[in-house]
Every structure is written in C-alpha cells, then in structure tokens.
Design a protein around this motif. Structure first.
Motif, PDB file in Angstrom:
ATOM      1  N   VAL A 249     158.901  26.137 -47.013  1.00 24.85           N
ATOM      2  CA  VAL A 249     157.645  26.827 -47.324  1.00 24.85           C
ATOM      3  C   VAL A 249     157.968  28.360 -47.280  1.00 24.85           C
ATOM      4  O   VAL A 249     157.214  29.102 -47.906  1.00 24.85           O
ATOM      5  CB  VAL A 249     156.694  26.535 -46.057  1.00 24.85           C
ATOM      6  CG1 VAL A 249     155.360  27.379 -46.191  1.00 24.85           C
ATOM      7  CG2 VAL A 249     155.988  25.008 -46.184  1.00 24.85           C
ATOM      8  N   ALA A 250     158.738  28.908 -46.331  1.00 27.08           N
ATOM      9  CA  ALA A 250     159.244  30.265 -46.111  1.00 27.08           C
ATOM     10  C   ALA A 250     159.572  30.728 -47.488  1.00 27.08           C
ATOM     11  O   ALA A 250     159.115  31.993 -47.841  1.00 27.08           O
ATOM     12  CB  ALA A 250     160.121  30.391 -45.208  1.00 27.08           C
ATOM     13  N   ASP A 251     160.565  30.116 -48.133  1.00 25.32           N
ATOM     14  CA  ASP A 251     160.862  30.553 -49.437  1.00 25.32           C
ATOM     15  C   ASP A 251     159.862  30.379 -50.612  1.00 25.32           C
ATOM     16  O   ASP A 251     159.880  31.389 -51.480  1.00 25.32           O
ATOM     17  CB  ASP A 251     162.132  29.408 -49.939  1.00 25.32           C
ATOM     18  CG  ASP A 251     163.298  29.422 -49.285  1.00 25.32           C
ATOM     19  OD1 ASP A 251     163.446  30.289 -48.417  1.00 25.32           O
ATOM     20  OD2 ASP A 251     164.116  28.525 -49.304  1.00 25.32           O
ATOM     21  N   PRO A 280     161.881  22.436 -41.107  1.00 21.79           N
ATOM     22  CA  PRO A 280     162.287  21.629 -41.989  1.00 21.79           C
ATOM     23  C   PRO A 280     161.537  21.683 -43.325  1.00 21.79           C
ATOM     24  O   PRO A 280     160.454  22.150 -43.327  1.00 21.79           O
ATOM     25  CB  PRO A 280     162.103  20.008 -41.523  1.00 21.79           C
ATOM     26  CG  PRO A 280     160.926  20.261 -40.612  1.00 21.79           C
ATOM     27  CD  PRO A 280     161.209  21.825 -40.014  1.00 21.79           C
ATOM     28  N   PRO A 281     161.961  21.034 -44.269  1.00 19.65           N
ATOM     29  CA  PRO A 281     161.365  21.214 -45.856  1.00 19.65           C
ATOM     30  C   PRO A 281     160.405  20.162 -45.721  1.00 19.65           C
ATOM     31  O   PRO A 281     160.264  19.221 -45.019  1.00 19.65           O
ATOM     32  CB  PRO A 281     162.335  20.839 -46.665  1.00 19.65           C
ATOM     33  CG  PRO A 281     163.412  19.814 -46.068  1.00 19.65           C
ATOM     34  CD  PRO A 281     163.364  20.392 -44.565  1.00 19.65           C
ATOM     35  N   VAL A 282     159.316  20.485 -46.406  1.00 16.22           N
ATOM     36  CA  VAL A 282     158.193  19.567 -46.830  1.00 16.22           C
ATOM     37  C   VAL A 282     158.499  18.807 -48.195  1.00 16.22           C
ATOM     38  O   VAL A 282     159.436  19.414 -49.150  1.00 16.22           O
ATOM     39  CB  VAL A 282     156.804  20.422 -47.090  1.00 16.22           C
ATOM     40  CG1 VAL A 282     156.395  21.042 -45.523  1.00 16.22           C
ATOM     41  CG2 VAL A 282     156.711  21.388 -48.249  1.00 16.22           C
ATOM     42  N   ARG A 283     157.612  17.672 -48.500  1.00 13.61           N
ATOM     43  CA  ARG A 283     158.195  17.109 -49.773  1.00 13.61           C
ATOM     44  C   ARG A 283     156.821  17.488 -50.798  1.00 13.61           C
ATOM     45  O   ARG A 283     155.822  17.240 -50.448  1.00 13.61           O
ATOM     46  CB  ARG A 283     157.919  15.562 -49.506  1.00 13.61           C
ATOM     47  CG  ARG A 283     158.160  14.663 -50.751  1.00 13.61           C
ATOM     48  CD  ARG A 283     158.341  13.101 -50.386  1.00 13.61           C
ATOM     49  NE  ARG A 283     158.507  12.571 -51.497  1.00 13.61           N
ATOM     50  CZ  ARG A 283     157.621  11.933 -52.144  1.00 13.61           C
ATOM     51  NH1 ARG A 283     156.436  11.929 -51.943  1.00 13.61           N
ATOM     52  NH2 ARG A 283     157.923  11.000 -53.373  1.00 13.61           N
ATOM     53  N   SER A 317     153.043  19.717 -37.271  1.00 12.63           N
ATOM     54  CA  SER A 317     152.512  18.730 -36.624  1.00 12.63           C
ATOM     55  C   SER A 317     153.378  17.512 -36.322  1.00 12.63           C
ATOM     56  O   SER A 317     153.676  16.844 -37.237  1.00 12.63           O
ATOM     57  CB  SER A 317     151.147  18.203 -37.510  1.00 12.63           C
ATOM     58  OG  SER A 317     150.263  17.210 -36.919  1.00 12.63           O
ATOM     59  N   ILE A 318     153.609  17.378 -35.208  1.00 13.28           N
ATOM     60  CA  ILE A 318     154.495  16.524 -34.776  1.00 13.28           C
ATOM     61  C   ILE A 318     153.986  14.773 -34.899  1.00 13.28           C
ATOM     62  O   ILE A 318     154.755  14.065 -35.415  1.00 13.28           O
ATOM     63  CB  ILE A 318     155.220  16.763 -33.284  1.00 13.28           C
ATOM     64  CG1 ILE A 318     155.822  18.043 -33.230  1.00 13.28           C
ATOM     65  CG2 ILE A 318     156.165  15.774 -32.837  1.00 13.28           C
ATOM     66  CD1 ILE A 318     156.804  18.346 -34.073  1.00 13.28           C
ATOM     67  N   SER A 319     152.794  14.987 -34.456  1.00 11.13           N
ATOM     68  CA  SER A 319     152.169  13.369 -34.725  1.00 11.13           C
ATOM     69  C   SER A 319     152.059  12.776 -35.911  1.00 11.13           C
ATOM     70  O   SER A 319     152.245  11.762 -36.020  1.00 11.13           O
ATOM     71  CB  SER A 319     150.658  13.898 -34.224  1.00 11.13           C
ATOM     72  OG  SER A 319     149.853  14.476 -35.189  1.00 11.13           O
ATOM     73  N   ASP A 320     151.974  13.442 -37.051  1.00 10.81           N
ATOM     74  CA  ASP A 320     152.160  12.978 -38.383  1.00 10.81           C
ATOM     75  C   ASP A 320     153.118  13.486 -39.290  1.00 10.81           C
ATOM     76  O   ASP A 320     153.218  13.292 -40.428  1.00 10.81           O
ATOM     77  CB  ASP A 320     150.752  12.966 -39.025  1.00 10.81           C
ATOM     78  CG  ASP A 320     150.443  14.526 -39.157  1.00 10.81           C
ATOM     79  OD1 ASP A 320     150.862  15.307 -38.773  1.00 10.81           O
ATOM     80  OD2 ASP A 320     149.286  14.649 -39.813  1.00 10.81           O
ATOM     81  N   PRO A 400     153.356  16.417 -46.238  1.00 12.94           N
ATOM     82  CA  PRO A 400     154.274  15.618 -45.175  1.00 12.94           C
ATOM     83  C   PRO A 400     155.759  16.561 -45.399  1.00 12.94           C
ATOM     84  O   PRO A 400     156.061  17.093 -46.192  1.00 12.94           O
ATOM     85  CB  PRO A 400     154.168  14.290 -45.789  1.00 12.94           C
ATOM     86  CG  PRO A 400     153.924  14.621 -47.407  1.00 12.94           C
ATOM     87  CD  PRO A 400     152.909  15.919 -47.213  1.00 12.94           C
ATOM     88  N   GLU A 401     156.266  16.321 -44.171  1.00 16.96           N
ATOM     89  CA  GLU A 401     157.758  16.720 -44.091  1.00 16.96           C
ATOM     90  C   GLU A 401     158.575  15.764 -44.836  1.00 16.96           C
ATOM     91  O   GLU A 401     158.288  14.291 -44.858  1.00 16.96           O
ATOM     92  CB  GLU A 401     158.186  17.041 -42.874  1.00 16.96           C
ATOM     93  CG  GLU A 401     157.371  18.249 -42.013  1.00 16.96           C
ATOM     94  CD  GLU A 401     157.970  18.778 -40.721  1.00 16.96           C
ATOM     95  OE1 GLU A 401     157.582  19.677 -40.267  1.00 16.96           O
ATOM     96  OE2 GLU A 401     158.527  17.684 -40.083  1.00 16.96           O
TER      97      GLU A 401
END
Length: 402
Positions: A249-251, A280-283, A317-320, A400-401
């Motif tokens: 996301v930062a990129d 971590p990256p997202v999909r 969001s760690i939960s999901d 989602p990650e």
C-alpha cells in the motif's frame, strides 16, 4: 388456386397499387400485365375487365374496423367460388389474400382456417418490415460508430504527442534536481502521472477495439452478431483472479500523494499521513488499486477548502487479516440523503449544484474495482477521525492481506 398481393403504399388520397407476390399453382394464368388498383370508391361493374383473381374494394371500407374478414368475389353462378381477404394489421391494409376453387363452396371451418392464414400473413409482413427497418438502423449505427472510432483514434494519436513531450520534460527536470531538491518530487510526479495517462490510453484503446469487434458482421452480409449474454460480459470486464498479486500500500500511495503537491501548495492545505512500517502486502491489482486510491485522494483535496486538512491513514485489522486505508477531509461533508447513493453512477447529489467539476463516475468505478478485488469500500460523514468538528468525510477501503 391461391394468390397473395401486397400494397405498395396506402394513402387516403391516392389509389394504391397491388403487387403480385406469389400464386399457387405456379402455372396459374393469367398474371396481369398491369398492376391492379384499389380505388377510393367502387365503380359500377367493378369486376368487369379485371382478370381473376382481382377485385376492387372501397378503400375507406378496408380501413374500417368493421370490414368483414371474408369478402366474396365474382359471379358465383359463373365463376369459381372465390374468397378475398384483406391483410390488415393495426387497421392498416397490407395486401390481399385470394383463394378460389370450382364447383364447391367454402365451409365455415375452411373460411376460419383461411382467415387465420390471412392474419398470419399480415403479421409476417409487419415483422419483415420491422426486421428491414432494424437492419437499416443497425447499419446506420455501425457507420456512425465507425466514424466515431476514427475520430477517437485520431484524437488519441494527437494526445500522445504532448503526453510524450510532458513525460520527457518531467524526466529532464528530475535529472536536473538533486536528491534533496525541494522541487524534485514535483518533477517525479509529472513523470508518474504521464505514465498513468499512458496506461489509461491503452485501456481506452482496448475498450474501443472491443466495441468495434462486437459490431462486426460475422457472415459478411451485414448481419449483426448475437449480443453477448450479460454474465459473459460481466466475466470479461471483471478483474481476473490472476491479476490479483501482492501489493504494498505504501508504494501505491507514495506517487499519488506526490501528485497532489501542487494542489497542496496552491490551496495551502495540510496533509497528515500515517502508514505503519513493515506492513505486509495486500492481495490486489496494482493498477486498479492505484485508480481507486487516486480517486479518493483527488476528491479529498478537491473538496477540502483552502487552509484545510487531508488525512491518510493505514492500519491493520488482525481479526480478519486485512488492511484498512482511510482517506479523510474536513470539507463540507456529504448530506445524509446522499450517503446511500454516492457509489451510484452519475450521482452527485448536492455537489451537482456547486462549481466543483465532476461526472459522478469516480466513486462508482472505485466501488466496482474494490468489489472485484474481494474488498469493500465505505463512506462516513462527518469524518470519523475528526472529533473537533461535524464536517468532512472519511472513505474506508478494506483489502485482504496476502
């Protein structure tokens, strides 16, 4: 024997020619040497001198809804038993059906069947005329769209020349500025935005080609191909699962933020950015995500008044196992009655009454792209992270990650 005649045209002021279309048996004689007419009024001895199976009718009576469906013709004592049925559809006379046989009258059952044949012929005639009209309309539409495609192709070609020059100038400026030069990010932003415009032009080319291919005849005879079913179109337009790759996301955000530096300087806006390190990256699809976030950030800067603040925040969001990207502003906000419609195409609500330009498409496109990336987008107004005032808006994008 049987014969079908169609009218060349029907006018209340002129006689109407009857054109013989088919006769059975084919060797039936005689075919008339001249076209018979339907006069406005029936003259005396109307049947005299007219070859079988023609007769004459009062044109006004043919147009009258009370016209009998079966009209006897000729001298029954000397001529074959003839029936003449006008082919009428929507009170318009399209032609005649004539049937005849010798030495036997038509029973009620036979007359009913012949009447059904006449009704079917009239309906078939109307459908054929409509089919020809639609074919001509489709042909004219293809010509118009071909002309539009040519115009768009010319415009896109002309657009690429200044775009290439703009990108080249941006690269030259980048080389002239040292790494710590204050204006270097502006030059880099020019290059990045020109590259983004080039990507959009390629997508536009593809969309134009798809539209042209859908209009191409398949049999070489001017016939339009069958329309593609909606589900297949949806699958074609949807983001393929293969395009969803790890994205940081930062990129994605960094060049989008740099692209707004000019607006920040012009309107004296304050920008607050909070992106945790080592996320971590997202999909997602990088190009689609860039389109979504670029639209949200552009809107935030556009609707924030001079001296205002734009806030961009990313959290996990760690939960999901997802990441939430929040873009907030302290602009006028969105009225409650508009909140439920902001993601609809061409809907602008109260913003349509302002001088701020817009088409009402950006958020609709963003919503579609996020859904195709298995994410979600939400809007809140007032802004959820601005407790000091009751204005502004916040857009949340959840992905989602990997």
């Amino acid at each position: 024997m049987s014969a079908v005649y169609l009218t060349e045209g029907l006018s209340a002021a002129e006689q109407t020619s009857l054109v013989p279309v088919v006769v059975y048996p084919e060797e039936t004689e005689p075919w008339p040497s001249v076209k018979p007419l339907l006069p406005e009024s029936e003259p005396d001895n109307a049947t005299d001198g007219l070859p079988t199976p023609f007769t004459t009718f009062d044109q006004n009576s043919l147009l009258n809804a009370d016209v009998p469906a079966l009209v006897p013709m000729g001298n029954e004592a000397a001529d074959p038993e003839q029936l003449v049925l006008p082919l009428i559809q929507d009170e318009v006379v399209l032609g005649l059906l004539v049937v005849a046989r010798e030495q036997q009258q038509w029973s009620d059952s036979e007359q009913s069947q012949i009447q059904q044949v006449a009704e079917t012929l009239a309906l078939a005639c109307v459908m054929d005329q409509r089919s020809q009209w639609l074919a001509n309309a489709s042909y004219r539409q293809r010509l118009l769209q071909a002309d539009q495609k040519q115009t768009l192709s010319d415009l896109m070609h002309q657009f690429r020349s200044p775009l290439t020059a703009l990108r080249t100038l941006g690269k030259l400026l980048t080389k002239r500025f040292s790494g710590d030069e204050q204006n270097r990010p502006l030059a880099e932003s020019i290059v990045q935005q020109s590259e983004r415009l080039e990507e959009l032009l390629q997508q536009f080319d593809g969309a134009v080609d798809i539209g042209e291919a859908a209009l191409e005849p398949q049999d070489g005879q001017g016939q339009l191909p069958a329309l593609m079913p909606a589900p297949e179109l949806a699958e074609q337009n949807a983001l393929s699962a293969e395009l969803l790759q790890p994205c940081w996301v930062a990129d994605i955000l960094s060049p989008l933020i740099n692209a707004e530096l000019g607006v920040m300087d012009e309107k004296q806006l304050h920008l607050s950015v909070h992106i945790p390190e080592d996320l971590p990256p997202v999909r997602a699809d990088a190009s689609a995500l860039r389109e979504v976030l670029g639209n949200l950030i552009d809107n935030a800067f556009k609707y924030t008044p001079a001296g205002g603040e734009v806030r961009i925040k990313v959290r996990r969001s760690i939960s999901d196992a997802s990441q939430v990207i929040a873009v907030s502003d302290n602009g006028p906000g969105i009225p409650p009655e508009d909140l439920a419609h902001v993601f609809e195409r061409h809907y602008r609500g109260v913003q349509a009454e302002t001088e701020i330009p817009g088409t009402g498409l950006g958020l609709a496109i963003a919503s579609t792209l996020i859904q195709e990336m298995q994410g979600r987008i939400e809007v809140f107004s007032p802004a959820i992270d601005n407790k000091e005032s009751q204005n502004g808006s916040t857009f949340l994008v959840t992905l989602p990650e990997c």
